[in-house]
Design a protein around this motif. Structure first.
Motif, PDB file in Angstrom:
ATOM      1  N   MET A 160       0.723  -1.278  -0.039  1.00 36.94           N
ATOM      2  CA  MET A 160      -0.030  -0.292   0.209  1.00 36.94           C
ATOM      3  C   MET A 160       0.897   1.147   0.079  1.00 36.94           C
ATOM      4  SD  MET A 160      -2.921   1.380   2.725  1.00 36.94           S
ATOM      5  CE  MET A 160      -1.658   2.077   3.804  1.00 36.94           C
ATOM      6  N   PHE A 161       2.209   1.145   0.504  1.00 36.06           N
ATOM      7  CA  PHE A 161       2.938   2.298   0.700  1.00 36.06           C
ATOM      8  C   PHE A 161       3.726   2.528  -0.648  1.00 36.06           C
ATOM      9  CE2 PHE A 161       2.062   0.687   4.957  1.00 36.06           C
ATOM     10  CZ  PHE A 161       1.704   1.706   5.556  1.00 36.06           C
ATOM     11  N   VAL A 187      -3.849   6.656  -6.508  1.00 39.87           N
ATOM     12  CA  VAL A 187      -3.219   7.732  -7.539  1.00 39.87           C
ATOM     13  C   VAL A 187      -2.240   7.174  -8.433  1.00 39.87           C
ATOM     14  CG1 VAL A 187      -2.608   9.960  -7.942  1.00 39.87           C
ATOM     15  CG2 VAL A 187      -4.398   9.822  -6.416  1.00 39.87           C
ATOM     16  N   PHE A 188      -1.266   6.761  -7.653  1.00 41.40           N
ATOM     17  CA  PHE A 188      -0.274   6.183  -8.184  1.00 41.40           C
ATOM     18  C   PHE A 188      -0.403   5.158  -9.214  1.00 41.40           C
ATOM     19  CE2 PHE A 188       3.185   2.857  -8.369  1.00 41.40           C
ATOM     20  CZ  PHE A 188       4.310   3.542  -8.656  1.00 41.40           C
ATOM     21  N   TRP A 189      -1.356   4.135  -8.749  1.00 43.44           N
ATOM     22  CA  TRP A 189      -1.637   3.020  -9.772  1.00 43.44           C
ATOM     23  C   TRP A 189      -2.786   3.334 -10.565  1.00 43.44           C
ATOM     24  CZ3 TRP A 189       0.645  -1.297 -10.752  1.00 43.44           C
ATOM     25  CH2 TRP A 189       1.708  -1.962  -9.703  1.00 43.44           C
ATOM     26  N   ASN A 190      -2.399   4.152 -11.634  1.00 44.69           N
ATOM     27  CA  ASN A 190      -3.420   4.858 -12.584  1.00 44.69           C
ATOM     28  C   ASN A 190      -3.648   3.757 -13.830  1.00 44.69           C
ATOM     29  OD1 ASN A 190      -0.897   4.687 -14.179  1.00 44.69           O
ATOM     30  ND2 ASN A 190      -0.350   6.785 -13.858  1.00 44.69           N
ATOM     31  N   LYS A 191      -4.360   4.376 -14.505  1.00 44.12           N
ATOM     32  CA  LYS A 191      -4.969   3.224 -15.626  1.00 44.12           C
ATOM     33  C   LYS A 191      -3.810   2.748 -16.270  1.00 44.12           C
ATOM     34  CE  LYS A 191      -7.816   2.958 -19.673  1.00 44.12           C
ATOM     35  NZ  LYS A 191      -8.861   3.766 -20.549  1.00 44.12           N
ATOM     36  N   SER A 192      -2.729   3.271 -16.601  1.00 42.97           N
ATOM     37  CA  SER A 192      -1.528   2.876 -17.521  1.00 42.97           C
ATOM     38  C   SER A 192      -0.856   1.769 -16.486  1.00 42.97           C
ATOM     39  CB  SER A 192      -0.749   3.919 -17.768  1.00 42.97           C
ATOM     40  OG  SER A 192       0.502   3.517 -18.418  1.00 42.97           O
ATOM     41  N   ARG A 193      -0.543   2.122 -15.439  1.00 37.90           N
ATOM     42  CA  ARG A 193       0.253   0.939 -14.443  1.00 37.90           C
ATOM     43  C   ARG A 193      -0.709  -0.346 -14.283  1.00 37.90           C
ATOM     44  NH1 ARG A 193       2.644   5.606 -11.760  1.00 37.90           N
ATOM     45  NH2 ARG A 193       5.001   5.499 -11.971  1.00 37.90           N
TER      46      ARG A 193
END
Length: 341
Positions: A160-161, A187-193
């Motif tokens: 999670m971090f 937010v970090f794990w956006n659609k692209s990732r």
């Protein structure tokens, strides 16, 4: 009283009024701090007005404390002391500081989430930077019910971090902090990732698990996509990962420089020599570069790797086990020559 007598009394009265206004200005509208740089005062939940003055005294000018005491004496600050981190700038007026304290207008800090190897270590680091007790953080992140509320278990919670720097308030609660970091994770794990992870047949948590192993294998960022490709090849082939960093994690000793055969039998779900597939969760908080290395892994057909005998921090890759054994022999010889045990 005639005009002459009235004038006689008005002059000193005016002088007294001017003097009083000067004192009011001097004790409330001039700078509070005696320092030339911004200082910070940390007010805890158990602080009272008196202890706040004790914390402010090393920063204040002599008239600064007097002026602040005067202002606070005539309000209800004693009944409601707001915890927080307060910036005391060199030019901050006494009356402005009074408003800050009375209204709880604290200053945020920049909190960096480190690439910690263990949850207790992460909790200790965060506990030093925030008002939260490190024990409270560690207890929350090792509690299965609490982790489930966040969408994880006690093994996967490190995923999670996201190591980054965030603006938070010093007196943030455990719940508020975890909700904020979960939001930053999303937010970090956006659609692209997420699309890249799906293409690899992995969840974001599994990507973080692979990335955590790669981070421990090498500090060479350029080589990480190659290592990611090798581990993903092993997963695809149904081979054990046989990653040395997972053995160190299973043993609980990160200072180990050389893995011996007897260590490979360590009974732990994290030991990828004994167990096929991925361990139950990351062996550290994975770096952003490590995560992106997995998502952008280099396609190849290597199944083995061994640290180079020149101790450059990079690896020799091999397609066959016989090639790997030759690489391993060279590395073992180099270790022996350097007396590394």
């Amino acid at each position: 009283m005639n005009k002459h007598q009235a004038k006689y009394y008005l002059i000193p009265a005016a002088a007294c009024l001017i003097g009083l206004l000067f004192l009011v200005f001097y004790y409330t509208c001039t700078a509070f701090s005696a320092k030339t740089e911004t200082e910070y005062v940390y007010i805890d939940d158990d602080d009272n007005a008196d202890s706040v003055f004790v914390k402010l005294s090393p920063i204040a000018s002599s008239h600064g404390i007097t002026g602040l005491r005067t202002l606070i004496r005539h309000c209800d600050y004693h009944e409601k002391v707001h915890s927080g981190r307060y910036a005391i700038e060199p030019d901050l007026r006494i009356v402005s500081l009074f408003r800050k304290l009375k209204n709880g207008q604290q200053s945020p800090l920049m909190l960096t989430i480190p690439e910690s190897r263990t949850i207790p270590r992460l909790a200790a680091i965060l506990g030093k930077k925030l008002m939260i007790d490190s024990t409270a953080i560690a207890q929350a992140l090792t509690d299965s019910i609490y982790c489930n509320k966040l969408g994880y278990d006690v093994y996967s919670i490190p995923a999670m971090f996201v190591p980054n720097t965030y603006e938070v308030y010093w007196n943030i609660s455990v719940d508020q902090l975890m909700e904020r970091l979960k939001s930053e994770h999303d937010v970090f794990w956006n659609k692209s990732r997420r699309q890249k992870a799906n293409a690899l047949g992995l969840t974001p948590e599994e990507v973080c698990t692979v990335a955590s192993i790669i981070d421990e294998e090498t500090a060479n960022t350029e080589e990480k996509p190659m290592i990611a490709g090798m581990y993903l090849n092993r997963l695809k082939e149904g081979m054990p990962l046989q990653a040395d960093p997972t053995v160190k994690f299973a043993i609980g000793d990160f200072s180990i420089r050389r893995i011996y055969k007897n260590m490979l039998d360590t009974d732990s779900p994290y030991n990828t020599y004994r167990n096929e597939g991925l361990p139950p969760g990351p062996i550290k908080i994975a770096s952003v570069k490590g995560i992106d290395a997995v998502l952008n892994r280099v396609p190849h057909d290597y199944l083995y790797m061994c640290a180079k005998e020149d101790f450059s921090g990079t690896h020799n890759f091999a397609r066959t086990y016989s090639e790997h054994l030759a690489n391993a022999a060279r590395y073992a010889k180099a270790l022996n020559e350097r007396g590394i045990k």
